[in-house]
Design a protein around this motif. Sequence first.
Motif, PDB file in Angstrom:
ATOM      1  N   ILE A 350       0.589  -1.082   0.082  1.00 14.08           N
ATOM      2  CA  ILE A 350       0.044   0.190   0.087  1.00 14.08           C
ATOM      3  C   ILE A 350       0.945   1.169   0.182  1.00 14.08           C
ATOM      4  N   LEU A 351       1.951   1.251   0.707  1.00 15.57           N
ATOM      5  CA  LEU A 351       2.793   2.582   0.918  1.00 15.57           C
ATOM      6  C   LEU A 351       3.538   2.764  -0.242  1.00 15.57           C
ATOM      7  N   LEU A 352       3.806   1.784  -1.084  1.00 17.51           N
ATOM      8  CA  LEU A 352       4.770   1.873  -2.162  1.00 17.51           C
ATOM      9  C   LEU A 352       4.119   1.979  -3.543  1.00 17.51           C
ATOM     10  N   SER A 353       2.550   1.930  -3.314  1.00 17.51           N
ATOM     11  CA  SER A 353       1.783   1.953  -4.392  1.00 17.51           C
ATOM     12  C   SER A 353       0.900   3.396  -4.222  1.00 17.51           C
ATOM     13  N   ASP A 354       0.877   3.701  -2.987  1.00 16.54           N
ATOM     14  CA  ASP A 354      -0.336   5.053  -2.630  1.00 16.54           C
ATOM     15  C   ASP A 354       0.193   6.147  -3.443  1.00 16.54           C
ATOM     16  N   LYS A 355      -0.956   6.893  -4.074  1.00 13.77           N
ATOM     17  CA  LYS A 355      -0.716   7.966  -4.997  1.00 13.77           C
ATOM     18  C   LYS A 355      -1.548   9.049  -4.409  1.00 13.77           C
ATOM     19  N   PRO A 356      -1.324  10.291  -3.715  1.00 17.80           N
ATOM     20  CA  PRO A 356      -2.297  11.282  -3.495  1.00 17.80           C
ATOM     21  C   PRO A 356      -2.828  11.787  -4.692  1.00 17.80           C
ATOM     22  N   ALA A 357      -4.042  12.331  -4.735  1.00 19.93           N
ATOM     23  CA  ALA A 357      -4.719  12.940  -5.920  1.00 19.93           C
ATOM     24  C   ALA A 357      -3.896  14.023  -6.644  1.00 19.93           C
ATOM     25  N   LYS A 358      -3.689  13.956  -7.759  1.00 20.90           N
ATOM     26  CA  LYS A 358      -2.851  14.761  -8.668  1.00 20.90           C
ATOM     27  C   LYS A 358      -1.331  14.938  -8.552  1.00 20.90           C
ATOM     28  N   SER A 359      -0.933  14.047  -7.738  1.00 19.67           N
ATOM     29  CA  SER A 359       0.505  14.059  -7.581  1.00 19.67           C
ATOM     30  C   SER A 359       1.285  13.469  -8.636  1.00 19.67           C
ATOM     31  N   GLN A 360       2.273  14.134  -9.089  1.00 21.06           N
ATOM     32  CA  GLN A 360       3.126  13.717 -10.090  1.00 21.06           C
ATOM     33  C   GLN A 360       4.561  13.127  -9.676  1.00 21.06           C
ATOM     34  N   ALA A 361       4.344  12.971  -8.070  1.00 20.24           N
ATOM     35  CA  ALA A 361       5.759  12.411  -7.570  1.00 20.24           C
ATOM     36  C   ALA A 361       5.662  10.779  -7.850  1.00 20.24           C
ATOM     37  N   THR A 362       6.730  10.006  -7.593  1.00 25.94           N
ATOM     38  CA  THR A 362       6.965   8.576  -7.821  1.00 25.94           C
ATOM     39  C   THR A 362       7.715   8.143  -6.545  1.00 25.94           C
TER      40      THR A 362
END
Length: 611
Positions: A350-362
């Motif tokens: 979950i932590l390594l695939s969790d993406k906040p809304a509109k985030s362009q980070a990786t």
Amino acid sequence: EKGRRDFHYISFEKHPLSLSDLRNSLSKWPELADLSSQLCDDYPFTIKGHHTLKFECGRVILTLVFGDIYESLDEYRFMADCWYLDGFSPNKNPEMWSPALFKEVARLSSDGATFSTFAAASAVRRGLESAGFSVKRQKGFGKKREMLLGSITKQDLSSTGHLPLSKTNWAYPQTLIKNSVKNSTAAALDKDVSKSFDTVIIGAGLAGISTASALYQRGLDVAIIDTRPAPVSGASGQSQLVMYAKFPSERNKTFNFVEHCLAYSLRYYPRLQANFDNEFWHPCGLLQLAWSDKEAAKQTRFANNTKLPTNFIRPICADESSEKSGLKHSCGGLWFENAGWLDPKVYAKILLSDKPAKSQATITPFYNCEAKQISQNTDSSWTIETNSGLFHTRHLVIANSNDTKSFPQLAHLPTKPLRGQVTSIRSKQNSEEIKSTQCVLTGEGYLCPSVSGWHHFGATFDLDSNNESTNAEDNEKNFEAIQHWNPSWISDKNTEDKSLNDYDVKSNAGLRCTTPDYLPIVGLAPNFEQMKETFAKLRVGANSCKHLYGHYYQGLYVNVGHGSKGALTSPVAAELIAHEICGGIPPVNDTHKAMFSPARFIIKHLKQRRI
């Protein structure tokens, strides 16, 4: 986002509202029900200390500090842009409105900071003016006839942004003090360079993946590298990690530290779990059994010396202990209602695939990747030499447990590997089913609720072995130990004739990374030789050097030493690293930051004349 400015509101409250009173108060504004429910759903335990709540994807942050205003302000170094002074009038609350308060307000004010207050008494006006504020009166709101407002016009630069000399200035680098308290954007490297990231984390255990997620949530591109083929494959890789806090029997600095970590994690895991269907957090409750006379006496002292909310920790009798676990107990214990256990594999996914809304980070993982050497470049960035090539970053976080000391910059850290083995049993086919506990049980070891018929318990502690292979002898030790502190588990019958041969058995072993004071090592990495030179006078006077600040490597951070308590301490540790890289208000006060600090052992050993 370019030009992004977060809103951070800090509230100090000596007598916090209960959750029921808060709900009742907010119900007067039904049009704000959606926002009110978010606050109530995340409202912290009403225990003394620091509590951080985040809203709007982290753009709005509320820090609640429960406790006396003087004790609380003394623990912080933030720079406030605006103050709202709402402490009733000096007639009703005279102990708050003092020159000491106004001095603290000025110390923690940014250039041009403003204030407002409903208290329009002359004593308040004179106190603010003497602290360096310009003050004017104007018509008040509602039934208030007058109010005061103004801004700071002069500051004592020798104290602004600093704590009194009696505090732990050594835990802060002189050159980074201003940056550590103001919002900042992490500097980025040239993305055309191969394997360049805002942050590189070495180590994909519990500490590493938690830190990666905290930085990712702030919009940073993160690489996480590990010598193993998958995350949480070392000591963090048990089937079930117990989120367990062991308290001293009396309130002291360590008690407050553990209390803060527990309160933080008990809110962190459910908040994260609410966003995902895959279950990693199991809040089944935890029962610390008073299994011996010594433990019972200690728990009695704990209950008498500490007054905590009953939904946080409370003592229970033998009958209630039996009801909570579903097993028969002849003793009571301490009940941690909201605690439980963590599934590290699901948590890592979950932590390594969790993406906040509109985030362009990786977050980019690199497994089977060994970091052989780290070096700082002339522009203060870092290069990591690995068997998969070179990595470049502005911020390097070392979270690789016992391997941390392989880097010369960190060889001074006094960590030690502590081998632990967990045993798992299940009933053999056609044999009597083992009854599962309904909650986590702890005593001389721990027992988790069963998963797929397997019952996990342990664990051994062995400082003399670095062998991660499992062995039958340690399984026997775990089996004997649990029959000693939890004799009713295997069967309601006499268990003396029971042996591991009666069950299917498997086990798991790992090397925990421990420290001499059993607290994690988290924060900027100190320069050992420069610290020794600067603080040399501590060898002849333990109270000297109070005015001096520490020497730290720019952009190098450590997050290790969590021992067997990683599920408890890694969430707040990750947030502390994210604060030191990205700025804002830290998730801990000044005392707790020093207790986390990688430099604390240098200071302690100088005072003891060991170095």
